[in-house]
Design a protein around this motif. Structure first.
Motif, PDB file in Angstrom:
ATOM      1  N   SER A 156       0.769  -1.429   0.243  1.00 20.93           N
ATOM      2  CA  SER A 156      -0.515  -0.227   0.153  1.00 20.93           C
ATOM      3  C   SER A 156       1.151   0.963  -0.120  1.00 20.93           C
ATOM      4  O   SER A 156       0.534   2.428  -0.635  1.00 20.93           O
ATOM      5  CB  SER A 156      -1.078   0.004   1.214  1.00 20.93           C
ATOM      6  OG  SER A 156       0.164   0.122   2.683  1.00 20.93           O
ATOM      7  N   HIS A 157       2.028   1.472   0.303  1.00 24.88           N
ATOM      8  CA  HIS A 157       2.678   2.288   0.537  1.00 24.88           C
ATOM      9  C   HIS A 157       3.511   2.190  -0.796  1.00 24.88           C
ATOM     10  O   HIS A 157       3.936   3.813  -1.389  1.00 24.88           O
ATOM     11  CB  HIS A 157       4.035   2.163   2.004  1.00 24.88           C
ATOM     12  CG  HIS A 157       5.235   3.555   2.005  1.00 24.88           C
ATOM     13  ND1 HIS A 157       4.475   3.916   2.804  1.00 24.88           N
ATOM     14  CD2 HIS A 157       6.038   3.784   1.088  1.00 24.88           C
ATOM     15  CE1 HIS A 157       5.959   5.063   2.880  1.00 24.88           C
ATOM     16  NE2 HIS A 157       6.218   4.960   1.847  1.00 24.88           N
ATOM     17  N   ILE A 158       3.853   1.777  -1.399  1.00 23.47           N
ATOM     18  CA  ILE A 158       3.937   1.105  -3.077  1.00 23.47           C
ATOM     19  C   ILE A 158       2.959   2.650  -3.730  1.00 23.47           C
ATOM     20  O   ILE A 158       4.027   2.470  -4.567  1.00 23.47           O
ATOM     21  CB  ILE A 158       4.784   0.312  -2.674  1.00 23.47           C
ATOM     22  CG1 ILE A 158       5.996  -0.399  -2.477  1.00 23.47           C
ATOM     23  CG2 ILE A 158       5.017   0.501  -4.851  1.00 23.47           C
ATOM     24  CD1 ILE A 158       6.686  -1.726  -2.223  1.00 23.47           C
ATOM     25  N   GLU A 159       2.229   1.670  -3.862  1.00 24.62           N
ATOM     26  CA  GLU A 159       0.974   2.582  -4.176  1.00 24.62           C
ATOM     27  C   GLU A 159       1.200   3.320  -3.909  1.00 24.62           C
ATOM     28  O   GLU A 159       0.707   4.327  -4.916  1.00 24.62           O
ATOM     29  CB  GLU A 159      -0.400   1.468  -3.956  1.00 24.62           C
ATOM     30  CG  GLU A 159      -1.512   2.066  -4.718  1.00 24.62           C
ATOM     31  CD  GLU A 159      -1.105   2.863  -6.401  1.00 24.62           C
ATOM     32  OE1 GLU A 159      -1.706   2.760  -7.052  1.00 24.62           O
ATOM     33  OE2 GLU A 159      -0.391   1.438  -7.064  1.00 24.62           O
ATOM     34  N   ALA A 160       1.169   4.318  -2.735  1.00 21.46           N
ATOM     35  CA  ALA A 160       0.852   5.815  -2.003  1.00 21.46           C
ATOM     36  C   ALA A 160       2.169   6.077  -3.195  1.00 21.46           C
ATOM     37  O   ALA A 160       1.995   8.139  -3.839  1.00 21.46           O
ATOM     38  CB  ALA A 160       0.651   5.756  -0.779  1.00 21.46           C
ATOM     39  N   HIS A 161       3.633   6.150  -3.248  1.00 21.31           N
ATOM     40  CA  HIS A 161       4.497   6.370  -3.680  1.00 21.31           C
ATOM     41  C   HIS A 161       4.091   6.848  -4.856  1.00 21.31           C
ATOM     42  O   HIS A 161       4.707   7.798  -5.918  1.00 21.31           O
ATOM     43  CB  HIS A 161       5.680   5.648  -3.380  1.00 21.31           C
ATOM     44  CG  HIS A 161       6.750   6.416  -4.044  1.00 21.31           C
ATOM     45  ND1 HIS A 161       7.661   7.553  -3.175  1.00 21.31           N
ATOM     46  CD2 HIS A 161       7.650   5.744  -5.143  1.00 21.31           C
ATOM     47  CE1 HIS A 161       8.330   7.500  -3.487  1.00 21.31           C
ATOM     48  NE2 HIS A 161       9.028   7.171  -4.916  1.00 21.31           N
ATOM     49  N   ARG A 162       3.615   5.384  -5.810  1.00 16.94           N
ATOM     50  CA  ARG A 162       3.260   5.663  -7.089  1.00 16.94           C
ATOM     51  C   ARG A 162       2.575   6.566  -6.902  1.00 16.94           C
ATOM     52  O   ARG A 162       2.303   7.114  -8.752  1.00 16.94           O
ATOM     53  CB  ARG A 162       3.227   4.543  -7.807  1.00 16.94           C
ATOM     54  CG  ARG A 162       2.570   4.692  -8.852  1.00 16.94           C
ATOM     55  CD  ARG A 162       2.194   2.961  -9.701  1.00 16.94           C
ATOM     56  NE  ARG A 162       2.588   2.916 -11.152  1.00 16.94           N
ATOM     57  CZ  ARG A 162       3.820   3.128 -11.792  1.00 16.94           C
ATOM     58  NH1 ARG A 162       4.490   2.525 -11.716  1.00 16.94           N
ATOM     59  NH2 ARG A 162       3.286   2.514 -13.709  1.00 16.94           N
TER      60      ARG A 162
END
Length: 264
Positions: A156-162
């Motif tokens: 979820s953090h990776i998606e937020a970063h993207r």
């Protein structure tokens, strides 16, 4: 409907704050909704302007702005707004170019401000808009540099970063197109209907690689936009400087009405 939002309890400060209330002359929907780039995760951003009080005008004081973080609302004083408009601040001048349905409130003085927006258009926009674009580009580079930290976190953090990267790319491109309208046509246009598909493609990550890096196509687009902006800056018919006397005359007209009113 979006216009019903300000009637909710969360926005009661617009009516009860002594510096706002009847002093608000302009109130509008800004941010993603005003650009036409909103999605299901978009926040409601409200910006506006309130007249300085008689006391502030006579004593040379200024409240500058009132910010309500919980609702992402910023109301500028008339004095502060004029200063920012005179410098062609991209985040503020967009308030003068909203679609009609995106204004919550426009008083008679607010209408005068909108009708005289050309007073604030000058080649100062070259520096301010280029500066904003460069700021977004630097934020993008810095965010990419932090990617290793993000990749070590939850999905979820990776998606937020993207999503953060894609939004930075979109705003980088959006401000250029708004700058083109200013420099090439002498108009303030906040809603980006003609570039909607491009901007939403950027926001949806189509210009990012699988490794969360700006794709080569993005850098090609950035170079094209920069070159067009440079050409527009060199060939614009906008005056080098705003007509300060006319702006001052407008300020005098507005403040004189406040001072001569029977209210404190």
């Amino acid at each position: 409907m979006l216009k019903d939002i300000i009637s909710k309890a969360d926005y009661s400060f617009l009516r009860t704050d002594e510096k706002l209330g009847k002093n608000v002359i302009l109130l509008g929907l800004c941010g993603s909704y005003s650009y036409g780039t909103n999605n299901e995760n978009s926040d409601i951003d409200i910006r506006g302007c309130a007249l300085n009080s008689k006391r502030e005008i006579l004593l040379g004081r200024d409240f500058e702005q009132i910010t309500d973080i919980s609702t992402d609302t910023v109301i500028f004083s008339f004095k502060k707004l004029v200063q920012l408009l005179t410098s062609c601040n991209p985040n503020v001048i967009e308030l003068l170019g909203l679609k009609k349905e995106h204004y919550f409130e426009v008083t008679d003085i607010g209408r005068e401000l909108l009708d005289n927006k050309e007073l604030f258009l000058s080649q100062r926009a070259v520096k301010s808009f280029m500066g904003y674009a460069e700021q977004q580009f630097h934020k993008l580079k810095n965010a990419c540099a932090d990617e290793k930290l993000s990749m070590a976190e939850a999905e979820s953090h990776i998606e937020a970063h993207r999503q953060k990267l894609s939004k930075l790319e979109m705003n980088f491109v959006r401000v250029y197109y708004m700058g083109f309208d200013l420099l090439e046509k002498g108009v303030v246009k906040t809603f980006r209907d003609e570039e909607h598909d491009l901007l939403m493609g950027l926001r949806n990550g189509k210009f990012l690689t699988a490794e969360n890096k700006p794709a080569p196509e993005f850098f090609g687009l950035a170079e094209d936009l920069h070159n067009r902006f440079q050409y527009a800056a060199a060939n614009t018919s906008l005056p080098h400087e705003p007509d300060i006397k006319r702006i001052e005359d407008f300020i005098i007209s507005v403040n004189s009405r406040v001072v001569s009113s029977t209210e404190a």
